[in-house]
Design a protein around this motif. Structure first.
Motif, PDB file in Angstrom:
ATOM      1  N   ILE A  24       0.834  -1.069  -0.092  1.00 24.21           N
ATOM      2  CA  ILE A  24      -0.114   0.013   0.044  1.00 24.21           C
ATOM      3  C   ILE A  24       0.774   1.218  -0.033  1.00 24.21           C
ATOM      4  O   ILE A  24       0.632   2.330  -0.854  1.00 24.21           O
ATOM      5  CB  ILE A  24      -0.944  -0.034   1.304  1.00 24.21           C
ATOM      6  CG1 ILE A  24      -1.918  -1.108   1.220  1.00 24.21           C
ATOM      7  CG2 ILE A  24      -1.634   1.516   1.227  1.00 24.21           C
ATOM      8  CD1 ILE A  24      -2.704  -1.325   2.354  1.00 24.21           C
ATOM      9  N   LEU A  25       1.701   1.189   0.956  1.00 21.92           N
ATOM     10  CA  LEU A  25       2.920   2.274   0.899  1.00 21.92           C
ATOM     11  C   LEU A  25       3.455   2.483  -0.395  1.00 21.92           C
ATOM     12  O   LEU A  25       3.725   3.634  -0.964  1.00 21.92           O
ATOM     13  CB  LEU A  25       3.749   2.288   2.017  1.00 21.92           C
ATOM     14  CG  LEU A  25       4.835   3.313   2.281  1.00 21.92           C
ATOM     15  CD1 LEU A  25       3.997   4.406   2.822  1.00 21.92           C
ATOM     16  CD2 LEU A  25       5.812   3.083   3.472  1.00 21.92           C
ATOM     17  N   SER A  29       3.170   6.177  -2.912  1.00 28.11           N
ATOM     18  CA  SER A  29       4.286   6.579  -3.284  1.00 28.11           C
ATOM     19  C   SER A  29       4.461   6.930  -4.877  1.00 28.11           C
ATOM     20  O   SER A  29       4.768   7.953  -5.126  1.00 28.11           O
ATOM     21  CB  SER A  29       5.739   5.871  -2.850  1.00 28.11           C
ATOM     22  OG  SER A  29       5.805   4.688  -3.894  1.00 28.11           O
ATOM     23  N   LEU A  30       4.040   5.869  -5.562  1.00 25.35           N
ATOM     24  CA  LEU A  30       3.778   6.136  -7.040  1.00 25.35           C
ATOM     25  C   LEU A  30       2.600   7.264  -7.356  1.00 25.35           C
ATOM     26  O   LEU A  30       2.881   8.049  -8.292  1.00 25.35           O
ATOM     27  CB  LEU A  30       3.535   4.788  -7.693  1.00 25.35           C
ATOM     28  CG  LEU A  30       4.494   3.779  -7.682  1.00 25.35           C
ATOM     29  CD1 LEU A  30       4.332   2.483  -8.127  1.00 25.35           C
ATOM     30  CD2 LEU A  30       5.956   4.143  -8.550  1.00 25.35           C
ATOM     31  N   LEU A 149       5.520  11.051   2.610  1.00 25.57           N
ATOM     32  CA  LEU A 149       4.938   9.776   3.405  1.00 25.57           C
ATOM     33  C   LEU A 149       4.923   9.509   4.432  1.00 25.57           C
ATOM     34  O   LEU A 149       4.716   8.325   5.117  1.00 25.57           O
ATOM     35  CB  LEU A 149       5.941   8.864   2.535  1.00 25.57           C
ATOM     36  CG  LEU A 149       5.935   8.405   1.204  1.00 25.57           C
ATOM     37  CD1 LEU A 149       7.233   7.517   0.669  1.00 25.57           C
ATOM     38  CD2 LEU A 149       4.660   7.922   0.709  1.00 25.57           C
ATOM     39  N   PHE A 150       5.080  10.577   5.209  1.00 27.79           N
ATOM     40  CA  PHE A 150       5.441  10.727   6.766  1.00 27.79           C
ATOM     41  C   PHE A 150       4.099  10.016   7.649  1.00 27.79           C
ATOM     42  O   PHE A 150       3.942   9.131   8.356  1.00 27.79           O
ATOM     43  CB  PHE A 150       5.536  12.206   7.384  1.00 27.79           C
ATOM     44  CG  PHE A 150       5.492  12.086   8.931  1.00 27.79           C
ATOM     45  CD1 PHE A 150       7.001  11.728   9.440  1.00 27.79           C
ATOM     46  CD2 PHE A 150       4.457  12.469   9.532  1.00 27.79           C
ATOM     47  CE1 PHE A 150       6.797  11.800  11.209  1.00 27.79           C
ATOM     48  CE2 PHE A 150       4.692  12.577  10.989  1.00 27.79           C
ATOM     49  CZ  PHE A 150       5.750  11.952  11.749  1.00 27.79           C
ATOM     50  N   LEU A 156       1.358   3.013   9.297  1.00 27.25           N
ATOM     51  CA  LEU A 156       1.948   1.433   9.129  1.00 27.25           C
ATOM     52  C   LEU A 156       2.829   1.291  10.128  1.00 27.25           C
ATOM     53  O   LEU A 156       2.599  -0.187  10.821  1.00 27.25           O
ATOM     54  CB  LEU A 156       2.631   1.374   7.804  1.00 27.25           C
ATOM     55  CG  LEU A 156       3.224   0.052   7.586  1.00 27.25           C
ATOM     56  CD1 LEU A 156       2.387  -0.836   7.345  1.00 27.25           C
ATOM     57  CD2 LEU A 156       4.035   0.035   6.064  1.00 27.25           C
ATOM     58  N   GLY A 157       3.720   1.922  10.617  1.00 26.45           N
ATOM     59  CA  GLY A 157       4.739   1.712  11.639  1.00 26.45           C
ATOM     60  C   GLY A 157       3.896   1.317  13.002  1.00 26.45           C
ATOM     61  O   GLY A 157       4.374   0.503  13.726  1.00 26.45           O
ATOM     62  N   ILE A 158       3.040   2.252  13.475  1.00 27.03           N
ATOM     63  CA  ILE A 158       2.169   1.932  14.532  1.00 27.03           C
ATOM     64  C   ILE A 158       1.372   0.528  14.643  1.00 27.03           C
ATOM     65  O   ILE A 158       1.565  -0.105  15.627  1.00 27.03           O
ATOM     66  CB  ILE A 158       1.034   3.197  14.662  1.00 27.03           C
ATOM     67  CG1 ILE A 158       1.918   4.373  15.090  1.00 27.03           C
ATOM     68  CG2 ILE A 158       0.219   2.667  15.877  1.00 27.03           C
ATOM     69  CD1 ILE A 158       0.878   5.603  15.308  1.00 27.03           C
ATOM     70  N   LEU A 159       1.181   0.243  13.389  1.00 23.13           N
ATOM     71  CA  LEU A 159       0.319  -1.037  13.212  1.00 23.13           C
ATOM     72  C   LEU A 159       1.275  -2.268  13.501  1.00 23.13           C
ATOM     73  O   LEU A 159       1.077  -3.224  14.172  1.00 23.13           O
ATOM     74  CB  LEU A 159      -0.281  -1.198  11.994  1.00 23.13           C
ATOM     75  CG  LEU A 159      -1.613  -0.346  11.837  1.00 23.13           C
ATOM     76  CD1 LEU A 159      -2.142  -0.423  10.275  1.00 23.13           C
ATOM     77  CD2 LEU A 159      -2.678  -0.633  12.718  1.00 23.13           C
ATOM     78  N   ILE A 160       2.464  -2.155  13.017  1.00 21.52           N
ATOM     79  CA  ILE A 160       3.550  -3.034  13.198  1.00 21.52           C
ATOM     80  C   ILE A 160       3.925  -3.234  14.633  1.00 21.52           C
ATOM     81  O   ILE A 160       4.129  -4.278  15.039  1.00 21.52           O
ATOM     82  CB  ILE A 160       4.719  -2.928  12.301  1.00 21.52           C
ATOM     83  CG1 ILE A 160       4.063  -2.984  10.703  1.00 21.52           C
ATOM     84  CG2 ILE A 160       5.725  -3.820  12.346  1.00 21.52           C
ATOM     85  CD1 ILE A 160       5.209  -2.464   9.814  1.00 21.52           C
TER      86      ILE A 160
END
Length: 488
Positions: A24-25, A29-30, A149-150, A156-160
């Motif tokens: 998804i990220l 980005s694209l 992208l922050f 995503l980082g919090i979910l991981i």
């Protein structure tokens, strides 16, 4: 983190969460590059790097898995390709495209070649980037550190971190790294706030700390060593020092951390032959595996199991199970609960013939017996949550240390036969085993009073663990340790 969201995270494997999140990220980005919210390279170049890095990683992983005769975990290879997409320098010449191929080649090869007792030592993507940089055919750009992208990267980082319960590891890395970058950035014309924003949006602290630092196979197996590991990577990265031709890049910082993790941890990975399987209840089976190489573990730890290649659902062919055997045993036992709506992994496992092989690696876990084994110990097990206690009890009995252990087993009528032979032996060795129905959720005042002086362990489903941890915490019981089983 809310309970419903945590339940959703517990229902998906870590590899699947990271892979989907990075996909998804990458799509975001694209899209952002197409609208000039990201200005690095061109949309076509980024798309080409994405396809090349994933396709090369997946293809090479299949090749190496066949050469080494082990099951291929394609989720892992896709993740490696996606990470390379976000950190490799975009090629501006044919040599640059060759560099992407070699970065993927070296990254995947490192999982199979640069190992100790079958376990990888280095983060694959970081190792691949460093290798092509030293060869002069590529480099790390870490363009993922973009203000655009922050916010998606933060989510995503919090979910991981919530899935893995690794917030402590991230903070151990991020705090020193951020503080050192702020200290170096702040000046007469740059305020503290501006320096902090710069550190978080223009340096890959989020990506490195949530996506790469948390890779299970290359971090230490226990909590305190993981905290030290995160601190080492954070300090090296934040220093931005140069040693000769090597600069303290994000990938070099992580690789130095990997060396530290290797030095303080015992690792093992092995093909394991299924030697027996036994039905213990209508829904629960015990599987016994004989490793080709010794698997070093402590009582109460867990390990990843990868089944042979085949057709699996979206959750793949790798799962984590607590080891139910004594560390002194030559066999690795796991207890598995099955149901009709179970995953394709469990369906394949249930049909696995005796004599077939699986791959076992990534031993980890902090659900361990206290160093002072003479302390009173209370074990509270819900259903299949009995498995770490089976390992602990066998270990206590084998080393013949007199201990004060009480096991409360909450189980349905059909589950009371699970590991009953071992529990019968434990009773004869002085362990107090108390069987409770699932509906019998209360402890007496006498039992609560006894727990206040004990080390209390709770193991079972996330809901079971939360319920009893809250109950006992409300009763002012301090020394509580928890482990949970997500199911799937």
């Amino acid at each position: 983190m809310t309970i419903p969201l945590q339940k959703q995270l517990d229902s998906i494997t870590m590899y699947r969460l990271v892979m989907y999140g990075l996909m998804i990220l990458a799509f975001i980005s694209l899209v952002f590059r197409n609208f000039d919210l990201i200005t690095y390279a061109s949309t076509g170049t980024l798309a080409g790097v994405l396809v090349a890095s994933i396709a090369t990683s997946v293809g090479l992983n299949l090749l190496f898995s066949k050469l080494y005769g082990v099951a291929a975990n394609q989720e892992s290879s896709v993740i490696t390709g996606l990470i390379l997409y976000f950190i490799v320098a975009a090629p501006t010449s044919p040599v640059g495209w060759l560099g992407i191929f070699f970065a993927a080649l070296i990254a995947i090869a490192s999982k199979y070649v640069i190992t100790w007792r079958g376990a990888a030592i280095f983060n694959p993507a970081a190792f691949g980037i460093l290798a092509v940089a030293l060869l002069g055919i590529g480099d790390g750009a870490w363009w993922v550190a973009s203000p655009a992208l922050f916010f998606p990267l933060t989510i995503l980082g919090i979910l991981i971190l919530a899935k893995l319960r690794r917030f402590g590891l991230f903070l151990a890395f991020a705090v020193p790294a951020t503080c050192m970058i702020i200290f170096r950035t702040i000046g007469p014309d740059i305020s503290l706030l501006t320096a902090a924003i710069t550190a978080l949006t223009l340096y890959p602290i989020l990506f490195l700390g949530t996506i790469m630092l948390t890779e299970p196979g290359t971090m230490p197996a226990t909590h305190y060593k993981r905290i030290l590991f995160g601190g080492v990577v954070g300090i090296v990265f934040g220093s931005q020092l140069s040693i000769g031709f090597l600069a303290a890049s994000p990938h070099l910082a992580l690789l130095i951390g990997n060396v530290f993790a290797f030095a303080v941890s015992s690792r093992s990975s092995s093909k394991m032959k299924l030697v027996a399987k036994k039905q213990m209840s209508p829904t629960t089976w015990d599987f016994a595996f004989q490793p080709e190489k010794p698997i070093q573990h402590q009582a109460g730890q867990y390990m990843d199991f990868t089944l042979p290649n085949g057709t699996y659902d979206s959750r793949g062919n790798r799962r984590t199970f607590t080891i139910a055997s004594d560390p002194g045993s030559k066999y690795i036992h796991i207890g598995v609960k099955f149901n009709e709506s179970g995953s394709s992994f469990k369906k394949h496992l249930s049909k696995l013939p005796v004599g077939d092989y699986v791959t076992g690696n990534h031993v980890a876990g902090d659900f361990l017996l206290p160093k002072d084994i003479n302390k009173p110990i209370v074990m509270i097990a819900g259903g299949i949550g009995i498995t770490p206690f089976i390992s602990m009890l066998q270990h206590i009995i084998r080393i013949k240390i007199k201990s004060n252990v009480t096991l409360y087993r909450f189980a349905s009528d059909t589950e009371t036969s699970v590991y009953e032979e071992i529990l019968r032996f434990a009773r004869s060795s002085g362990v107090k085993v108390v069987n409770r129905q699932r509906s019998d959720t209360e402890f007496s005042d006498k039992e609560i009073a006894m727990m206040r002086d004990s080390v209390v362990y709770i193991s079972g489903s996330p809901g079971f663990v939360r319920e009893y941890a809250n109950k006992l915490g409300g009763a002012r019981i301090q020394n509580i340790r928890t482990d949970y089983f997500s199911g799937y």
